[in-house]
Design an enzyme around this catalytic site. Structure first.
Site: not given
Ligand code: GLV
Length: 327
Positions: A269, A179, A156-158, A287-288, A238-240
């Site tokens: 978390e 995807r 995606g964008r990131i 998560h920063i 850095i996703a989830r």
């Protein structure tokens, strides 16, 4: 006429509270208490809107208990804390905070990649512990970033921001899996080549995860996937939390089946799997990835704009379930 009531679930910039207060009766949580679900439900009684972060879960139980709720505005691009289908079924609009954090988050993905590849925190701990008594030619040898193969899962964008940093800034060979494949123009901008997930795992020297969390991405990286990676590879999440099986990752790091990992997000978390805390070859951050003041302020303002736009004019900026607008 009385103003609609809005609950701000977590502490936020005072200027965002001030903007909201011009339009709404605000109950805010500037003490930053972490509410239980029952407390959250109690706080949401009589509220038309809620300002949330990814820590607050908005599910059927909450929605059923808060029939006055019309909109929940998340100050995050990810929204796996929302049950969007339940929100739509109950006519509650959900909004997220995309775009404003893209570049800052891509910067951080790269910061974590570089810190992991070059063992920045591990070597700093060694120095701070007073263990540096002499220089040695192979101490803290890491892996090169320039010219290496950068794999991106989730484009995606990131993901695209990370690809551009890698390709244009560091001369990396960028491969990705997503995807859906990007357009030829976007692939050319990112200098990125689409590959299968298996090829991504096998080829990447640095694998960055930037895909959204859902039931289908749960443990997208588990023991089997880690086994397909190069023993010299680094993994960055850095996703989830939940996209990586943290127990399997800790075992792979302990056994040096991959070289290192950089993690900003964790399963469950703010708890962190205890085995991850025991291995030295992992860089851990709380998560920063979007944490710069201008970006966090822009995220707060976008969540506020969604509440103001929807509750005062029926026009949210970034709706997740726009079908609610025509219900
Ligand atoms: C942060 O994780 C976000 O989704 O904005």
């Amino acid at each position: 006429m009385s103003k609609p009531s809005v609950f701000v679930a977590r502490a936020i910039f005072p200027e965002v509270i001030e903007r909201l207060s011009a339009h709404f009766d605000i109950e805010s949580n500037q003490a930053d208490t972490v509410w239980t679900k029952a407390q959250l439900i109690e706080k949401l009684q009589g509220k038309a809107g809620a300002f949330t972060t990814s820590s607050e879960r908005i599910d059927e139980e909450v929605l059923a208990a808060c029939p006055g709720l019309k909109i929940v505005a998340n100050m995050a691009v990810g929204y796996n804390n929302f049950d969007v289908a339940a929100m739509t079924a109950r006519g509650v609009l959900g909004t997220n905070a995309p775009d404003v954090l893209t570049e800052t988050t891509a910067d951080f993905g790269f910061a974590l990649l570089m810190a992991t590849a070059r063992r920045v925190t591990e070597s700093e701990h060694y120095l701070r512990a007073g263990q540096w008594t002499k220089w040695n030619y192979e101490m803290f040898s890491g892996s090169d970033v320039h010219g290496a193969t950068l794999g991106i899962l989730g484009m995606g964008r990131i993901g695209q921001g990370i690809a551009k940093r890698g390709a244009h800034g560091f001369g990396m060979n960028v491969i990705y899996h997503n995807r859906s494949r990007l357009s030829a123009d976007l692939e050319a901008d990112c200098k990125a080549r689409y590959v299968s997930k298996d090829e991504l795992l096998a080829q990447a020297d640095h694998l960055v995860l930037v895909l959204p969390y859902s039931a289908s991405s749960h443990h997208a990286i588990g023991a089997a996937e880690l086994a397909r990676m190069k023993p010299t590879a680094n993994l960055i999440n850095i996703a989830r939390g939940g996209i990586v099986d943290d127990a399997a990752l800790a075992a792979a790091l302990r056994d040096r089946r991959i070289a290192a990992a950089g993690l900003d997000v964790f399963e469950g978390e703010p708890s962190v799997h205890p085995d991850l805390l025991k291995v030295p070859n992992v860089v851990l951050t709380p998560h920063i990835a979007s944490a710069t003041v201008p970006t966090r302020l822009a995220m707060g303002n976008l969540a506020a704009d969604n509440l103001i736009g929807y509750l005062t004019q029926g026009k949210p900026l970034t709706p997740l379930n726009p079908e609610v607008l025509s219900q």
